[in-house]
Scaffold this active site. Structure first.
Site, PDB file in Angstrom:
ATOM      1  N   SER A   1       0.830  -1.202   0.000  1.00  0.00           N
ATOM      2  CA  SER A   1       0.000   0.000   0.000  1.00  0.00           C
ATOM      3  C   SER A   1       0.866   1.254   0.000  1.00  0.00           C
ATOM      4  CB  SER A   1      -0.903   0.013   1.236  1.00  0.00           C
ATOM      5  OG  SER A   1      -0.129   0.223   2.409  1.00  0.00           O
ATOM      6  N   LYS A   2       0.195   2.392  -0.238  1.00  0.00           N
ATOM      7  CA  LYS A   2       0.889   3.673  -0.193  1.00  0.00           C
ATOM      8  C   LYS A   2       1.518   3.891   1.185  1.00  0.00           C
ATOM      9  CE  LYS A   2       0.035   8.654  -0.345  1.00  0.00           C
ATOM     10  NZ  LYS A   2       0.507   8.876   1.035  1.00  0.00           N
ATOM     11  N   ARG A   3       0.827   3.456   2.217  1.00  0.00           N
ATOM     12  CA  ARG A   3       1.335   3.623   3.579  1.00  0.00           C
ATOM     13  C   ARG A   3       2.684   2.913   3.753  1.00  0.00           C
ATOM     14  NH1 ARG A   3      -2.809   1.909   5.684  1.00  0.00           N
ATOM     15  NH2 ARG A   3      -3.912   3.885   5.915  1.00  0.00           N
TER      16      ARG A   3
END
Length: 516
Positions: free
Chosen positions: A274-276
């Site tokens: 994910s972007k996180r």
């Protein structure tokens, strides 16, 4: 006559395109090109509530940067809206095809494969809470559909009245009871699912007169003559419904083959990338930089300095391998080597260090004129405009050390600007009482040299140091300190030859004065 392969990439414009989406597009493209087929781009924007302005343009630009060129659906950097010989199935944006889908939904109802459901969202929320209070999960399926506000329970008169007077109703698929759906996946093989474990999915909504993904993608794939659907594994649970929709619409003979790609996983393999994860570990997960409506900026591979060829190469290997030791492939070579048979079923862990390795390999193979041009743009931003040939010589010296073009500045800024400070740790270790005299003698020797080439200087300096009985390490490190300002960089002879006689002698004189 052999069937012409036709595949599509059908993203939703709900935000920036994740690198997993780019991989899906890439695999579709490689599959089509290898088989002499067509690759179509279609925008599935039927979820109006999640639509994000700019996302469609981002998708098109990202694919173009990667060199993944659609045969249909895009012209001049925009989604095609009017049909032509090249784009016979326009428009390729689903919101502009909304007039098509209701007829198919109504057909399913007439033939007994779907029904009208009039439950409001408030009524459904109450039912869910009621089930939760009993420790159960509410599922809209065969067990409840004839007890709720549906055309299966209501009279035809009441159904028709509600259809005319209300706009919150939907069309739901009537999932068969206790039927085993047998399916085939080109990657995962044979799959069987009992329909009694599935719910009755919404196919069409009266409130916005738009279909859901399930109906829209089946109708569009059929009308666009798609032969193979290669998509992410998040759609695998929907495969039984899609099989049944093809059958219910009478299209089973033209049903495409399906292949579901595994997820891209975090570097530790624990969950979807994910972007996180990128923010936390310091790498991008999007092909291009993205700025959202709140002003938050997300990094992109392009802006981070990756070559598109390196990005595509690393994506190809996230879930596929050629069965050989070769790791560096051009796009044409990937087309020639790709096969779904060698796509793995399990998730593929993303390794950011491997991504950097790919870029370094491409940089090492890159044409020096191109590198010089790219680096010149960075120099221009700093107000530096040397001759291209000089820049080319610098990148040639530094090419093996750099990972990105932007690294050339940190690796070799001393080629463009004289040191303004010196590494005092190097001075403390190597600068002796007689160092100024030694450097002065080296300057006098260099001043008299006519052949100021690397080879000449590389022979001259060691000979002089040996002849005078100086300590090689001490002299060479203080000389490097004068030229660079630190104990780093290419060979001293390379630096002196490239800086030239005047600049080299100036820097030696400068450090002597600085430490006098």
């Amino acid at each position: 006559m052999t069937e012409k392969i036709r595949v599509r990439f059908a993203p939703s414009p709900t935000g920036p395109l994740h690198m997993g989406g780019v991989r899906t597009a890439l695999y579709n493209y490689l599959y089509a090109k290898q088989k002499g087929g067509d690759f179509i781009l279609r925008i599935e924007d039927t979820d109006s509530q999640r639509f994000v302005p700019g996302a469609e343009e981002y998708i098109i630009e990202a694919l173009a940067w990667c060199g993944i060129s659609p045969d249909e659906g895009v012209e001049g950097g925009k989604i095609v809206e009017n049909s032509s010989i090249k784009h016979p199935h326009a428009p390729y944006r689903q919101s502009q095809r909304k007039h098509l889908y209701r007829d198919y939904a109504e057909q399913l109802v007439r033939n007994g494969y779907a029904y009208y459901a009039f439950d409001t969202s408030e009524e459904l929320d109450m039912l869910r809470k009621e089930y939760e209070s009993k420790g159960e999960t509410f599922t809209y399926n065969y067990q409840v559909r004839e007890r709720l506000s549906t055309s299966l329970k209501l009279t035809s008169e009441e159904t028709n009245r509600r259809l005319k007077e209300e706009n919150h109703w939907v069309v739901r698929f009537k999932m068969p009871i206790e039927r085993v759906v047998k399916m085939n996946d080109l990657i995962r093989g044979e799959i069987e699912v009992n329909t009694s474990t599935l719910d009755d999915k919404v196919l069409w909504k009266a409130v916005d007169e738009l279909p859901t993904y399930h109906l829209a993608n089946i109708v569009d794939d059929h009308l666009m003559e798609i032969t193979d659907v290669i998509r992410g594994e998040e759609w695998l649970p929907s495969l039984p419904l899609h099989y049944l929709l093809y059958e219910s619409l009478g299209w089973e003979k033209n049903q495409p083959r399906f292949a579901h790609l595994s997820l891209l996983l975090k570097p530790d393999g624990k969950g979807k990338l994910s972007k996180r994860d990128g923010d936390r570990l310091g790498f991008p997960v999007f092909p291009l930089e993205w700025n959202n409506s709140e002003g938050e900026k997300s990094r992109g591979y392009r802006e981070d300095g990756y070559f598109p060829e390196a990005f595509v190469n690393l994506l190809a290997f996230l879930g596929w391998n050629p069965g050989t030791e070769q790791e560096i492939f051009s796009l044409d070579e990937l087309v020639e080597s790709f096969s779904l048979e060698r796509v793995v079923k399990s998730g593929a862990k993303f390794n950011p260090e491997k991504a950097r390795w790919y870029n370094q390999e491409y940089l090492r193979m890159c044409d020096k004129d191109k590198l010089a041009d790219d680096f010149s743009h960075i120099l221009a931003e700093k107000g530096i405009a040397p001759e291209k040939e000089y820049v080319k010589e610098v990148v040639t010296l530094l090419q093996e050390r750099a990972v990105f073009v932007k690294d050339f500045w940190e690796l070799g800024k001393f080629f463009f600007t004289s040191p303004v400070e010196y590494d005092l740790a190097v001075k403390t270790k190597f600068w002796k009482e007689d160092t100024p005299n030694i450097l002065n003698e080296i300057s006098e020797t260099l001043l008299s040299v006519e052949d100021f080439s690397r080879e000449s200087i590389e022979h001259l300096l060691p000979s002089l140091i040996k002849e005078r009985g100086w300590q090689m390490g001490s002299v060479m490190n203080t000389l490097r300190l004068a030229l660079v300002g630190a104990s780093k960089g290419p060979g001293v002879a390379d630096i002196i030859a490239l800086l030239g006689k005047k600049e080299s002698l100036s820097r030696i004189e400068k450090i002597i004065k600085a430490f006098a």
